[in-house]
Motif scaffolding. Structure first.
Motif, PDB file in Angstrom:
ATOM      1  N   GLY A 157      15.181  11.913  -0.597  1.00 57.10           N
ATOM      2  CA  GLY A 157      15.203  10.541  -0.087  1.00 57.10           C
ATOM      3  C   GLY A 157      13.934  10.211   0.690  1.00 57.10           C
ATOM      4  N   SER A 158      13.438  11.183   1.451  1.00 58.76           N
ATOM      5  CA  SER A 158      12.243  10.955   2.266  1.00 58.76           C
ATOM      6  C   SER A 158      11.026  10.681   1.400  1.00 58.76           C
ATOM      7  CB  SER A 158      11.929  12.184   3.126  1.00 58.76           C
ATOM      8  OG  SER A 158      13.059  12.590   3.818  1.00 58.76           O
ATOM      9  N   TYR A 159      10.995  11.308   0.224  1.00 61.07           N
ATOM     10  CA  TYR A 159       9.832  11.209  -0.648  1.00 61.07           C
ATOM     11  C   TYR A 159       9.477   9.761  -0.972  1.00 61.07           C
ATOM     12  CZ  TYR A 159       9.215  10.378  -5.742  1.00 61.07           C
ATOM     13  OH  TYR A 159       8.944   9.831  -6.969  1.00 61.07           O
ATOM     14  N   ARG A 160      10.447   8.960  -1.385  1.00 60.61           N
ATOM     15  CA  ARG A 160      10.117   7.576  -1.730  1.00 60.61           C
ATOM     16  C   ARG A 160       9.875   6.745  -0.480  1.00 60.61           C
ATOM     17  NH1 ARG A 160       7.567   7.415  -6.391  1.00 60.61           N
ATOM     18  NH2 ARG A 160       7.960   5.539  -7.616  1.00 60.61           N
ATOM     19  N   GLY A 161      10.557   7.105   0.616  1.00 60.23           N
ATOM     20  CA  GLY A 161      10.311   6.412   1.878  1.00 60.23           C
ATOM     21  C   GLY A 161       8.858   6.594   2.306  1.00 60.23           C
ATOM     22  N   LEU A 162       8.333   7.823   2.140  1.00 59.59           N
ATOM     23  CA  LEU A 162       6.934   8.093   2.484  1.00 59.59           C
ATOM     24  C   LEU A 162       5.987   7.359   1.526  1.00 59.59           C
ATOM     25  CD1 LEU A 162       7.439  11.836   3.328  1.00 59.59           C
ATOM     26  CD2 LEU A 162       6.479  10.148   4.893  1.00 59.59           C
ATOM     27  N   TYR A 163       6.421   7.212   0.276  1.00 60.16           N
ATOM     28  CA  TYR A 163       5.608   6.447  -0.680  1.00 60.16           C
ATOM     29  C   TYR A 163       5.484   4.983  -0.244  1.00 60.16           C
ATOM     30  CZ  TYR A 163       4.116   9.246  -4.680  1.00 60.16           C
ATOM     31  OH  TYR A 163       3.429  10.116  -5.500  1.00 60.16           O
ATOM     32  N   ILE A 164       6.518   4.456   0.397  1.00 61.16           N
ATOM     33  CA  ILE A 164       6.448   3.070   0.878  1.00 61.16           C
ATOM     34  C   ILE A 164       5.321   2.946   1.911  1.00 61.16           C
ATOM     35  CG2 ILE A 164       7.662   1.247   2.149  1.00 61.16           C
ATOM     36  CD1 ILE A 164      10.268   2.286   0.893  1.00 61.16           C
ATOM     37  N   LEU A 165       5.239   3.924   2.824  1.00 58.55           N
ATOM     38  CA  LEU A 165       4.140   3.922   3.803  1.00 58.55           C
ATOM     39  C   LEU A 165       2.796   4.006   3.075  1.00 58.55           C
ATOM     40  CD1 LEU A 165       5.631   6.328   6.515  1.00 58.55           C
ATOM     41  CD2 LEU A 165       5.677   3.827   6.444  1.00 58.55           C
ATOM     42  N   ASN A 166       2.746   4.843   2.024  1.00 59.03           N
ATOM     43  CA  ASN A 166       1.537   4.976   1.204  1.00 59.03           C
ATOM     44  C   ASN A 166       1.153   3.637   0.566  1.00 59.03           C
ATOM     45  OD1 ASN A 166      -0.232   5.885  -1.103  1.00 59.03           O
ATOM     46  ND2 ASN A 166       1.692   5.685  -2.245  1.00 59.03           N
ATOM     47  N   TRP A 167       2.171   2.890   0.091  1.00 57.16           N
ATOM     48  CA  TRP A 167       1.885   1.586  -0.534  1.00 57.16           C
ATOM     49  C   TRP A 167       1.391   0.576   0.487  1.00 57.16           C
ATOM     50  CZ3 TRP A 167       7.149   2.442  -3.233  1.00 57.16           C
ATOM     51  CH2 TRP A 167       6.961   3.224  -4.383  1.00 57.16           C
ATOM     52  N   ILE A 168       1.969   0.614   1.691  1.00 58.76           N
ATOM     53  CA  ILE A 168       1.503  -0.287   2.749  1.00 58.76           C
ATOM     54  C   ILE A 168       0.040   0.037   3.065  1.00 58.76           C
ATOM     55  CG2 ILE A 168       1.773  -0.903   5.193  1.00 58.76           C
ATOM     56  CD1 ILE A 168       4.808  -0.320   4.831  1.00 58.76           C
ATOM     57  N   TYR A 169      -0.256   1.318   3.193  1.00 57.74           N
ATOM     58  CA  TYR A 169      -1.615   1.775   3.470  1.00 57.74           C
ATOM     59  C   TYR A 169      -2.572   1.311   2.375  1.00 57.74           C
ATOM     60  CZ  TYR A 169      -5.531   5.023   4.032  1.00 57.74           C
ATOM     61  OH  TYR A 169      -6.777   5.572   4.161  1.00 57.74           O
ATOM     62  N   ARG A 170      -2.180   1.518   1.105  1.00 64.24           N
ATOM     63  CA  ARG A 170      -3.055   1.165  -0.013  1.00 64.24           C
ATOM     64  C   ARG A 170      -3.252  -0.344  -0.129  1.00 64.24           C
ATOM     65  NH1 ARG A 170      -2.275   4.682  -5.438  1.00 64.24           N
ATOM     66  NH2 ARG A 170      -4.296   3.714  -5.772  1.00 64.24           N
ATOM     67  N   TYR A 171      -2.228  -1.084   0.275  1.00 64.04           N
ATOM     68  CA  TYR A 171      -2.353  -2.543   0.228  1.00 64.04           C
ATOM     69  C   TYR A 171      -3.457  -3.002   1.175  1.00 64.04           C
ATOM     70  CZ  TYR A 171      -1.336  -7.480   0.752  1.00 64.04           C
ATOM     71  OH  TYR A 171      -1.451  -8.843   0.798  1.00 64.04           O
ATOM     72  N   TYR A 172      -3.442  -2.435   2.392  1.00 64.55           N
ATOM     73  CA  TYR A 172      -4.428  -2.856   3.383  1.00 64.55           C
ATOM     74  C   TYR A 172      -5.803  -2.239   3.154  1.00 64.55           C
ATOM     75  CZ  TYR A 172      -0.893  -5.326   5.993  1.00 64.55           C
ATOM     76  OH  TYR A 172       0.058  -6.238   6.347  1.00 64.55           O
ATOM     77  N   VAL A 173      -5.846  -0.970   2.752  1.00 65.03           N
ATOM     78  CA  VAL A 173      -7.124  -0.270   2.650  1.00 65.03           C
ATOM     79  C   VAL A 173      -7.796  -0.474   1.292  1.00 65.03           C
ATOM     80  CG1 VAL A 173      -8.227   1.996   2.746  1.00 65.03           C
ATOM     81  CG2 VAL A 173      -6.423   1.418   4.377  1.00 65.03           C
ATOM     82  N   GLN A 174      -7.009  -0.455   0.216  1.00 63.85           N
ATOM     83  CA  GLN A 174      -7.611  -0.540  -1.125  1.00 63.85           C
ATOM     84  C   GLN A 174      -7.274  -1.845  -1.844  1.00 63.85           C
ATOM     85  OE1 GLN A 174      -5.825   2.884  -2.925  1.00 63.85           O
ATOM     86  NE2 GLN A 174      -7.059   4.355  -1.787  1.00 63.85           N
ATOM     87  N   ASN A 175      -6.475  -2.691  -1.181  1.00 62.89           N
ATOM     88  CA  ASN A 175      -6.006  -3.914  -1.807  1.00 62.89           C
ATOM     89  C   ASN A 175      -5.279  -3.612  -3.130  1.00 62.89           C
ATOM     90  OD1 ASN A 175      -5.565  -6.624  -1.748  1.00 62.89           O
ATOM     91  ND2 ASN A 175      -7.370  -7.114  -2.998  1.00 62.89           N
ATOM     92  N   TYR A 176      -4.618  -2.450  -3.161  1.00 58.39           N
ATOM     93  CA  TYR A 176      -3.881  -2.045  -4.350  1.00 58.39           C
ATOM     94  C   TYR A 176      -2.395  -2.210  -4.083  1.00 58.39           C
ATOM     95  CZ  TYR A 176      -1.415   1.212  -7.459  1.00 58.39           C
ATOM     96  OH  TYR A 176      -0.530   1.774  -8.343  1.00 58.39           O
ATOM     97  N   TYR A 177      -1.692  -2.809  -5.021  1.00 56.04           N
ATOM     98  CA  TYR A 177      -0.236  -2.841  -4.903  1.00 56.04           C
ATOM     99  C   TYR A 177       0.387  -3.039  -6.267  1.00 56.04           C
ATOM    100  CZ  TYR A 177      -0.521  -7.931  -5.290  1.00 56.04           C
ATOM    101  OH  TYR A 177      -0.755  -9.202  -5.734  1.00 56.04           O
ATOM    102  N   ASP A 178       1.591  -2.517  -6.422  1.00 50.75           N
ATOM    103  CA  ASP A 178       2.324  -2.633  -7.677  1.00 50.75           C
ATOM    104  C   ASP A 178       3.741  -3.063  -7.320  1.00 50.75           C
ATOM    105  OD1 ASP A 178       4.020  -2.059  -9.870  1.00 50.75           O
ATOM    106  OD2 ASP A 178       2.492  -0.728 -10.690  1.00 50.75           O
ATOM    107  N   LEU A 179       4.022  -4.339  -7.577  1.00 50.82           N
ATOM    108  CA  LEU A 179       5.299  -4.895  -7.109  1.00 50.82           C
ATOM    109  C   LEU A 179       6.516  -4.213  -7.731  1.00 50.82           C
ATOM    110  CD1 LEU A 179       4.615  -8.723  -6.774  1.00 50.82           C
ATOM    111  CD2 LEU A 179       5.008  -7.020  -4.971  1.00 50.82           C
TER     112      LEU A 179
END
Lengths: 212, 10
Positions: free
Chosen positions: A156-178
């Protein structure tokens, strides 16, 4: 690779190791849903067909191979090696209730109508709900072995941590996949009830049991 | 939907 994704992947690997260790050490797959494991095998198989078409990194390819291999190894342990201990009577969640809606949704909501892309989309949707047969099994028996609850916490933690990764990538790399983000949020939400019980019981040294 | 990007995640 940022710290959140690294921790997410580490958590995912840990979950798989804990799962195999539980079966091997206890010589039993009691309390595990074979149907959830079938769903995960389908998830990895459909998502990682891109092993043949696109190369990202050695780490990426190795991880994919390990996930595919371990999911089939787990199925072998549950349905062949330790079949006698498999709790089939309680593992009754109908997989087609997950497979069919996920397939239909993938056909409707996707980035591009193309075989590999559709398989990827289907796998993302299916992964988000693949744990339901396992949670259903626990709700029927009302309990889980401590090691099984560690497995679920890691998974369960694995995908939760991926959410933090997506937030990070959105701000730092402007990358996101809805598609990945919405499915990942749903996936993590499904674990919330479990997380609550895990933290209030298992961490305090008690057995994992559902409230009466 | 937007164009798919390279899938570098697991």
């Amino acid at each position: 690779m940022n710290i959140f994704r690294f921790l997410g992947d580490a958590s995912h690997f840990a979950a798989i190791i804990i799962l195999v260790l539980k079966i091997w050490k206890t010589r039993s797959c009691a309390g595990l849903s074979g149907r959830s494991q079938i769903a995960f095998a389908i998830v990895f198989t459909t998502r990682y067909v891109d092993l043949l078409t696109s190369y990202v990194s050695l780490y990426n390819s190795l991880a994919k191979i390990i996930f595919i291999f371990s999911s089939y190894a787990t199925l072998y342990l549950i349905y062949f090696r330790f079949k006698a201990t498999y709790d089939g009577n309680h593992d009754t969640f109908r997989l087609e209730f997950l497979l069919v809606p996920c397939a239909l949704l993938a056909l409707i909501v996707n980035h591009r109508f193309q075989v590999v892309e559709l398989l990827w989309t289907f796998s993302i949707y299916l992964e988000s709900v693949a744990i339901l047969p396992q949670l259903f099994l626990i709700s029927k028996t009302g309990e889980a072995e401590t090691i099984t609850s560690h497995y679920l916490f890691s998974l369960g933690s694995y995908r939760g941590l991926y959410i933090l990764n997506w937030i990070y990538r959105y701000y730092v790399q402007n990358y996101y996949d809805l598609i990945a983000i919405s499915a990942g949020v749903l996936q993590t939400l499904l674990y919330c009830d479990f997380f609550y019980l895990y933290i209030t019981r298992v961490i305090k040294g008690k057995a994992f049991a559902l409230p009466a | 939907c937007k164009e798919p990007q390279i899938k570098d995640e697991l």
